[in-house]
Design a protein around this motif. Sequence first.
Motif, mmCIF file in Angstrom:
data_model
loop_
_atom_site.group_PDB
_atom_site.id
_atom_site.type_symbol
_atom_site.label_atom_id
_atom_site.label_comp_id
_atom_site.label_asym_id
_atom_site.label_seq_id
_atom_site.Cartn_x
_atom_site.Cartn_y
_atom_site.Cartn_z
ATOM 1 N N THR A 1 8.839 3.027 -8.532
ATOM 2 C CA THR A 1 10.270 2.759 -8.703
ATOM 3 C C THR A 1 11.065 3.918 -8.118
ATOM 4 N N ILE A 2 12.063 3.609 -7.278
ATOM 5 C CA ILE A 2 12.957 4.647 -6.733
ATOM 6 C C ILE A 2 14.361 4.379 -7.246
ATOM 7 N N VAL A 3 14.999 5.445 -7.749
ATOM 8 C CA VAL A 3 16.392 5.348 -8.172
ATOM 9 C C VAL A 3 17.226 6.202 -7.213
ATOM 10 N N ASN A 4 18.286 5.603 -6.664
ATOM 11 C CA ASN A 4 19.181 6.310 -5.745
ATOM 12 C C ASN A 4 20.358 6.858 -6.550
ATOM 13 N N GLU A 5 20.297 8.184 -6.826
ATOM 14 C CA GLU A 5 21.356 8.845 -7.606
ATOM 15 C C GLU A 5 22.354 9.466 -6.629
ATOM 16 N N ASN A 6 23.327 8.700 -6.205
ATOM 17 C CA ASN A 6 24.346 9.178 -5.267
ATOM 18 C C ASN A 6 23.739 9.847 -4.035
ATOM 19 N N GLY A 7 22.752 9.199 -3.459
ATOM 20 C CA GLY A 7 22.150 9.711 -2.231
ATOM 21 C C GLY A 7 20.891 10.521 -2.456
ATOM 22 N N ARG A 8 20.609 10.868 -3.712
ATOM 23 C CA ARG A 8 19.379 11.619 -4.026
ATOM 24 C C ARG A 8 18.344 10.617 -4.538
ATOM 25 N N VAL B 1 15.072 9.516 -6.331
ATOM 26 C CA VAL B 1 14.135 10.032 -7.335
ATOM 27 C C VAL B 1 13.054 8.981 -7.598
ATOM 28 N N GLY B 2 11.784 9.413 -7.570
ATOM 29 C CA GLY B 2 10.664 8.498 -7.761
ATOM 30 C C GLY B 2 10.112 8.531 -9.178
ATOM 31 N N TYR B 3 9.837 7.351 -9.723
ATOM 32 C CA TYR B 3 9.264 7.210 -11.067
ATOM 33 C C TYR B 3 8.029 6.321 -10.983
ATOM 34 N N ASN B 4 7.245 6.327 -12.059
ATOM 35 C CA ASN B 4 6.152 5.359 -12.164
ATOM 36 C C ASN B 4 6.270 4.647 -13.504
ATOM 37 N N THR B 5 6.567 3.361 -13.472
ATOM 38 C CA THR B 5 6.777 2.602 -14.717
ATOM 39 C C THR B 5 5.565 1.720 -15.057
ATOM 40 N N ASP B 6 4.496 1.782 -14.254
ATOM 41 C CA ASP B 6 3.334 0.911 -14.497
ATOM 42 C C ASP B 6 2.653 1.242 -15.829
ATOM 43 N N GLY B 7 2.340 2.519 -16.019
ATOM 44 C CA GLY B 7 1.605 2.914 -17.226
ATOM 45 C C GLY B 7 2.454 2.758 -18.483
ATOM 46 N N ILE B 8 3.708 3.209 -18.430
ATOM 47 C CA ILE B 8 4.569 3.089 -19.628
ATOM 48 C C ILE B 8 4.899 1.625 -19.889
ATOM 49 N N PRO C 1 0.799 -1.237 0.000
ATOM 50 C CA PRO C 1 0.000 0.000 0.000
ATOM 51 C C PRO C 1 0.832 1.290 0.000
ATOM 52 N N HIS C 2 2.071 1.255 -0.471
ATOM 53 C CA HIS C 2 2.987 2.386 -0.239
ATOM 54 C C HIS C 2 3.169 3.349 -1.423
ATOM 55 N N LYS C 3 2.523 3.081 -2.569
ATOM 56 C CA LYS C 3 2.848 3.824 -3.792
ATOM 57 C C LYS C 3 2.600 5.332 -3.689
ATOM 58 N N VAL C 4 1.636 5.728 -2.887
ATOM 59 C CA VAL C 4 1.346 7.160 -2.745
ATOM 60 C C VAL C 4 2.158 7.743 -1.579
ATOM 61 N N ASP C 5 2.111 7.082 -0.437
ATOM 62 C CA ASP C 5 2.736 7.640 0.772
ATOM 63 C C ASP C 5 4.250 7.759 0.657
ATOM 64 N N VAL C 6 4.885 6.911 -0.150
ATOM 65 C CA VAL C 6 6.343 6.943 -0.252
ATOM 66 C C VAL C 6 6.841 8.261 -0.855
ATOM 67 N N MET C 7 5.985 8.936 -1.599
ATOM 68 C CA MET C 7 6.415 10.164 -2.289
ATOM 69 C C MET C 7 6.945 11.212 -1.310
ATOM 70 N N ALA C 8 6.380 11.237 -0.105
ATOM 71 C CA ALA C 8 6.772 12.235 0.901
ATOM 72 C C ALA C 8 8.218 12.059 1.353
ATOM 73 N N TYR C 9 8.809 10.888 1.150
ATOM 74 C CA TYR C 9 10.157 10.605 1.665
ATOM 75 C C TYR C 9 11.246 10.752 0.601
ATOM 76 N N LEU C 10 10.854 11.142 -0.625
ATOM 77 C CA LEU C 10 11.834 11.191 -1.724
ATOM 78 C C LEU C 10 12.316 12.617 -1.961
ATOM 79 N N ASP C 11 13.433 12.756 -2.687
ATOM 80 C CA ASP C 11 14.009 14.077 -2.940
ATOM 81 C C ASP C 11 13.452 14.715 -4.204
ATOM 82 N N ALA C 12 13.016 13.886 -5.146
ATOM 83 C CA ALA C 12 12.453 14.415 -6.393
ATOM 84 C C ALA C 12 11.494 13.379 -6.960
ATOM 85 N N ILE C 13 10.499 13.868 -7.683
ATOM 86 C CA ILE C 13 9.516 12.983 -8.318
ATOM 87 C C ILE C 13 9.491 13.321 -9.805
ATOM 88 N N ASP C 14 9.629 12.296 -10.628
ATOM 89 C CA ASP C 14 9.543 12.459 -12.069
ATOM 90 C C ASP C 14 8.170 13.040 -12.447
#
Length: 283
Positions: free
Chosen positions: A91-98, A100-107, A67-80
């Motif tokens: 999907t979260i990508v860790n760019e040297n400590g930053r 970034v949140g993505y959503n790959t479901d629709g694509i 159930p975390h897909k929405v709530d996790v956004m608050a903990y990230l540094d940037a959202i696509d």
Amino acid sequence: MDSNTVMYGVIGDPIGHSKSPLMQNRAFRETGVNGTYAAFRVKPERLGEAVAGMRALGFRGLNVTIPHKVDVMAYLDAIDEGAMAIGAVNTIVNENGRLVGYNTDGIGYVRSLKEEAEPELAGKKIVVLGAGGAARGILWALNRERPASLLVANRTWDKAKALADHLGEGSGSIAKAIRWEELREACLEADVVVNTTSVGMAPNVSETPVDPAWLKPGAVASDLIYNPLTTAFLQQAQERGCRIHGGLGMFVYQGAYAFEYWTGQPAPAAAMREEVLASFTGK
Ligand code: NAP
């Protein structure tokens, strides 16, 4: 694994059913990437700690599921931009400590639809059944393909209306909500009808979200459900001469995009599909 192995995983609750570890570890083996991927059951009240753990331990990537897909956004540094429009991150990508949140479901869904059923979506009339979590990313990604029309119907009208309005305001989507009673006529004209509802999912495998006889022969019937691999909706649509598209490809390609964002390498999608399929069929 050795001391240079890069860590990945999926967080959700429950998580024991997830096929992602099998699929992503196969992708690492197939490409020779020194990575490993595990499933972590994270309770909602410990989500922030889980993301902090990802930072502290230097995980390169995480998938995020119910159930975390929405709530996790608050903990990230940037959202696509796409994930922001959809309102959820998988999907979260860790760019040297930053982070970034993505959503790959629709694509992921659209890539699968184009590769497996209908390569050209521009100018097509598309009907989407359902307005739950999965429908959000699918409508956003389908809209980018420039269809002639994009209609969404839901058992609960208010949710279809709110979703179409949200996407229209946020990303200029052409998606339009229609009433469930208007569906028959819309399906008769549609080139693609997509079921994003849970109707037809095991154990209720004989149910269909709409009468498959409403679809015109040659149209694409698409279903997000992959248990069963071929739903009653798809089976009956195929008997009417429709082309059919099941939900397994969406699952594979949401993971393929995540793999590509994390590693910068093309995902071995065929091997990933084979691995998931084998886990279903036991072959
Ligand atoms: P969700 O947020 O709970 O939404 C469920 C949707 O189904 C809602 O639109 C709901 O309508 C509708 N629905 C449920 N029962 C219905 C019924 N008896 N008649 C008509 N409509 C009904 O679920 P979700 O996360 O969007 O998932 C939906 C489906 O997609 C599930 O089967 C899931 O397994 C599948 N899925 C597949 C993938 C993949 O990778 N292939 C990924 C995600 C999801 P109301 O709003 O009226 O309740």
